[in-house]
Design a protein around this motif. Structure first.
Motif, PDB file in Angstrom:
ATOM      1  N   UNK A   1       0.827  -1.215   0.000  1.00  0.00           N
ATOM      2  CA  UNK A   1       0.000   0.000   0.000  1.00  0.00           C
ATOM      3  C   UNK A   1       0.858   1.261   0.000  1.00  0.00           C
ATOM      4  N   UNK A   2       0.261   2.349  -0.434  1.00  0.00           N
ATOM      5  CA  UNK A   2       0.905   3.654  -0.273  1.00  0.00           C
ATOM      6  C   UNK A   2       0.525   4.181   1.104  1.00  0.00           C
ATOM      7  N   UNK A   3       1.488   4.621   1.907  1.00  0.00           N
ATOM      8  CA  UNK A   3       1.166   5.117   3.258  1.00  0.00           C
ATOM      9  C   UNK A   3       0.639   6.552   3.217  1.00  0.00           C
ATOM     10  N   UNK A   4      -0.527   6.697   2.592  1.00  0.00           N
ATOM     11  CA  UNK A   4      -1.144   8.018   2.447  1.00  0.00           C
ATOM     12  C   UNK A   4      -2.438   8.125   3.238  1.00  0.00           C
ATOM     13  N   UNK A   5      -2.711   7.137   4.072  1.00  0.00           N
ATOM     14  CA  UNK A   5      -3.917   7.117   4.888  1.00  0.00           C
ATOM     15  C   UNK A   5      -4.017   5.777   5.581  1.00  0.00           C
ATOM     16  N   UNK A   6      -5.031   5.617   6.400  1.00  0.00           N
ATOM     17  CA  UNK A   6      -5.242   4.352   7.097  1.00  0.00           C
ATOM     18  C   UNK A   6      -5.845   3.325   6.152  1.00  0.00           C
ATOM     19  N   UNK A   7      -5.421   2.081   6.249  1.00  0.00           N
ATOM     20  CA  UNK A   7      -6.002   1.045   5.405  1.00  0.00           C
ATOM     21  C   UNK A   7      -7.416   0.722   5.879  1.00  0.00           C
ATOM     22  N   UNK A   8      -8.277   0.348   4.931  1.00  0.00           N
ATOM     23  CA  UNK A   8      -9.655  -0.003   5.232  1.00  0.00           C
ATOM     24  C   UNK A   8      -9.867  -1.499   5.008  1.00  0.00           C
ATOM     25  N   UNK A   9     -11.097  -1.925   5.194  1.00  0.00           N
ATOM     26  CA  UNK A   9     -11.378  -3.366   5.110  1.00  0.00           C
ATOM     27  C   UNK A   9     -11.137  -3.905   3.706  1.00  0.00           C
ATOM     28  N   UNK A  10     -11.267  -3.049   2.678  1.00  0.00           N
ATOM     29  CA  UNK A  10     -10.955  -3.482   1.316  1.00  0.00           C
ATOM     30  C   UNK A  10      -9.472  -3.747   1.133  1.00  0.00           C
TER      31      UNK A  10
ATOM     32  N   UNK B   1     -12.132   4.039   0.194  1.00  0.00           N
ATOM     33  CA  UNK B   1     -10.980   4.906  -0.032  1.00  0.00           C
ATOM     34  C   UNK B   1     -10.229   5.148   1.267  1.00  0.00           C
ATOM     35  N   UNK B   2      -8.879   5.092   1.183  1.00  0.00           N
ATOM     36  CA  UNK B   2      -8.067   5.420   2.357  1.00  0.00           C
ATOM     37  C   UNK B   2      -8.266   6.882   2.752  1.00  0.00           C
ATOM     38  N   UNK B   3      -8.485   7.732   1.767  1.00  0.00           N
ATOM     39  CA  UNK B   3      -8.603   9.158   2.053  1.00  0.00           C
ATOM     40  C   UNK B   3      -9.853   9.475   2.871  1.00  0.00           C
ATOM     41  N   UNK B   4     -10.955   8.781   2.569  1.00  0.00           N
ATOM     42  CA  UNK B   4     -12.198   9.078   3.291  1.00  0.00           C
ATOM     43  C   UNK B   4     -12.177   8.531   4.705  1.00  0.00           C
ATOM     44  N   UNK B   5     -11.373   7.480   4.933  1.00  0.00           N
ATOM     45  CA  UNK B   5     -11.311   6.884   6.265  1.00  0.00           C
ATOM     46  C   UNK B   5     -12.476   5.962   6.573  1.00  0.00           C
ATOM     47  N   UNK B   6     -13.396   5.795   5.609  1.00  0.00           N
ATOM     48  CA  UNK B   6     -14.569   4.955   5.848  1.00  0.00           C
ATOM     49  C   UNK B   6     -14.149   3.501   6.040  1.00  0.00           C
ATOM     50  N   UNK B   7     -14.676   2.897   7.093  1.00  0.00           N
ATOM     51  CA  UNK B   7     -14.428   1.492   7.389  1.00  0.00           C
ATOM     52  C   UNK B   7     -12.941   1.170   7.491  1.00  0.00           C
ATOM     53  N   UNK B   8     -12.171   2.119   8.011  1.00  0.00           N
ATOM     54  CA  UNK B   8     -10.759   1.849   8.240  1.00  0.00           C
ATOM     55  C   UNK B   8     -10.616   0.799   9.333  1.00  0.00           C
ATOM     56  N   UNK B   9      -9.523   0.059   9.295  1.00  0.00           N
ATOM     57  CA  UNK B   9      -9.288  -0.947  10.333  1.00  0.00           C
ATOM     58  C   UNK B   9      -9.201  -0.272  11.701  1.00  0.00           C
ATOM     59  N   UNK B  10      -8.589   0.905  11.746  1.00  0.00           N
ATOM     60  CA  UNK B  10      -8.478   1.621  13.025  1.00  0.00           C
ATOM     61  C   UNK B  10      -9.848   1.970  13.578  1.00  0.00           C
ATOM     62  N   UNK B  11     -10.759   2.458  12.717  1.00  0.00           N
ATOM     63  CA  UNK B  11     -12.084   2.851  13.205  1.00  0.00           C
ATOM     64  C   UNK B  11     -12.908   1.629  13.614  1.00  0.00           C
ATOM     65  N   UNK B  12     -12.753   0.517  12.902  1.00  0.00           N
ATOM     66  CA  UNK B  12     -13.477  -0.701  13.272  1.00  0.00           C
ATOM     67  C   UNK B  12     -12.971  -1.245  14.600  1.00  0.00           C
ATOM     68  N   UNK B  13     -11.663  -1.145  14.819  1.00  0.00           N
ATOM     69  CA  UNK B  13     -11.102  -1.580  16.105  1.00  0.00           C
ATOM     70  C   UNK B  13     -11.660  -0.727  17.237  1.00  0.00           C
ATOM     71  N   UNK B  14     -11.690   0.590  17.012  1.00  0.00           N
ATOM     72  CA  UNK B  14     -12.222   1.495  18.036  1.00  0.00           C
ATOM     73  C   UNK B  14     -13.702   1.231  18.298  1.00  0.00           C
ATOM     74  N   UNK B  15     -14.403   0.726  17.284  1.00  0.00           N
ATOM     75  CA  UNK B  15     -15.832   0.428  17.428  1.00  0.00           C
ATOM     76  C   UNK B  15     -16.063  -0.911  18.115  1.00  0.00           C
TER      77      UNK B  15
END
Length: 457
Positions: free
Chosen positions: A9-18, A252-266
């Protein structure tokens, strides 16, 4: 030959479930084949790439259960790419172009108006030294294109040139190089696009299998040609269907939707994410898989369909709940401490409440319910209050166990004549203050006789 895969991946944002789907496909493929997993950061875009994102990606992978055998960064390998550039230039396979984006768009429209494919016409190949010098005197800087091997003698006269491979996921695939523009490998500012560094790294890192999203199928034809131009055999390729929201919208990594970090926090468990990310869009049933080893046994890249893998985020909660229902106490003991759950009652408590949790953090609410300081504040009608007075007078003596609730309610039923909802609802409300929850036969021994009496309305 050791099977070697990479997640890049490009480290330009958090990775998401995709993104996790791609990482997991590679990790599980390596596990099934006794191979190696390389974590490579495609960080040649130094303006947008951040070390904090690279660190977060590694953390997210570890949390999911993916542990790379090697970690590398493209930003540390520029000299390797420049060496490849010089080789391609010397072979006449990399040529300078001077068109602006507006000029390229105009050429594209002209070709479309003539019912020609909207690809680059290789006009820059006709430029002589004086032409290039004049353009550069105007302040133009060249971008560099890779000359695709889709002609016999004259590059301006392309012919159908099929590049075929047996795709790990999709089966036989073919790309006609004559239908593609010569790809830009180096921008006018001297930075590299994805293609060249990726191929150079795959060669030097011994990558044997490239598994990625099916949005790269066309790129694969170009990359196979570039592998050959650099004197290397191409790895095997596999292209899985992309994971999208139920609406069909991409992630999209840019939107942050369904990022692994946000799912963990949830509060979503890693294996709930892994189960959904791997099994959605395949012929396998989507079900909670308890461990990465079990998921590896189920994993078959060829089981992925060709259509988009749509999912509903609510499915994650259902999978999470199902995982928790069968999770042993040993797997959560240390984590429960963070919610105040501990001591001699902790294991019995977990076995009692795990079937009623959507997230592990929900256990904190039920721990409060069985604590000595909890007092339900429920108003009862006169008839129910009288019923409860009779019921609490019939509490059995200790010791209590899993049969105490049945013995108590049987005695209450005989005494009061109540049964069904009229019997059980007031007792549950008096003990927990809630309309539903874990089996009271499991909760009652946790409360004990003294605490149960203390909750008598």
């Amino acid at each position: 030959m050791t099977v070697t895969v990479r997640f890049a991946p490009s480290p330009t944002g958090n990775i998401h479930i995709g993104n996790a789907r791609t990482a997991l496909f590679n990790w599980l493929f390596a596990r099934k084949n006794g191979g190696r997993f390389v974590q490579r950061f495609d960080d040649t875009d130094q303006a947008r790439s951040k070390q904090e994102f690279a660190d977060q990606i590694l953390y997210d992978l570890h949390w999911l259960g993916i542990f790379p055998d090697k970690v590398d960064h493209q930003s540390r390998r520029f000299e390797r790419y420049q060496a490849a550039v010089e080789r391609l230039k010397a072979a006449g396979l990399l040529y300078p172009c001077y068109e602006t984006p507006d000029e390229l768009e105009l050429k594209r429209k002209i070709r479309l108006s003539r019912k020609l494919p909207p690809i680059y016409g290789r006009e820059a190949l006709a430029l002589g030294d004086e032409d290039r010098a004049a353009l550069e005197a105007e302040g133009r800087k060249p971008h560099w294109r890779f000359l695709l091997p889709n002609y016999q003698r004259d590059p301006s006269e392309t012919q159908r040139t099929d590049i075929s491979w047996n795709d790990i996921v999709r089966g036989e695939e073919t790309v006609d190089l004559a239908s593609l523009s010569d790809p830009v490998l180096i921008r006018a500012d001297g930075t590299y696009l994805y293609t060249l560094p990726s191929v150079v790294d795959d060669i030097e890192m011994g990558i044997t299998h490239v598994i990625r999203g099916d949005d790269h199928v066309t790129n694969t034809g170009v990359q196979i040609a570039l592998f050959k131009a650099l004197g290397a055999d191409a790895p095997a390729f596999g292209h899985h269907n992309l994971l999208t929201a139920a609406s069909g919208e991409g992630l999209s990594k840019r939107s942050g939707a369904l990022s692994i970090a946000s799912l963990r926090e949830d509060g979503i468990e890693p294996m709930a994410i892994a189960s959904l990310a791997v099994l959605t869009g395949t012929s396998e049933n989507i079900e909670p898989v308890p461990s990465m080893g079990d998921l590896a046994e189920k994993f078959d890249p060829a089981a992925a369909s060709r259509s988009a893998a749509k999912f509903d985020p609510a499915d994650l909660v259902h999978l999470n709940r199902a995982l928790l229902q069968t999770m042993p106490f040993t797997a959560v003991r240390d984590r429960l401490v963070a919610f105040g759950v501990g001591g001699e009652r902790a294991e019995a408590f977990w076995l009692a409440v795990r079937g009623n949790l959507d997230r592990l953090s929900d256990a904190a609410r039920w721990w409060e319910v069985v604590s000595k300081d909890y007092r339900p504040d429920v108003p009862f009608a006169e008839a129910d209050a009288a019923f409860l007075a009779d019921a609490f007078a019939l509490l059995p003596d200790e010791p209590w166990n899993g049969e105490t609730w049945k013995a108590w309610t049987s005695a209450v039923k005989d005494k009061t004549g109540r049964k069904g909802k009229a019997l059980f609802r007031p007792l549950r409300l008096a003990l927990t203050g809630l309309e539903s929850g874990p089996e009271l036969s499991d909760l009652l021994p946790l409360l004990g006789r003294e605490e149960t009496l203390a909750r008598r309305p």
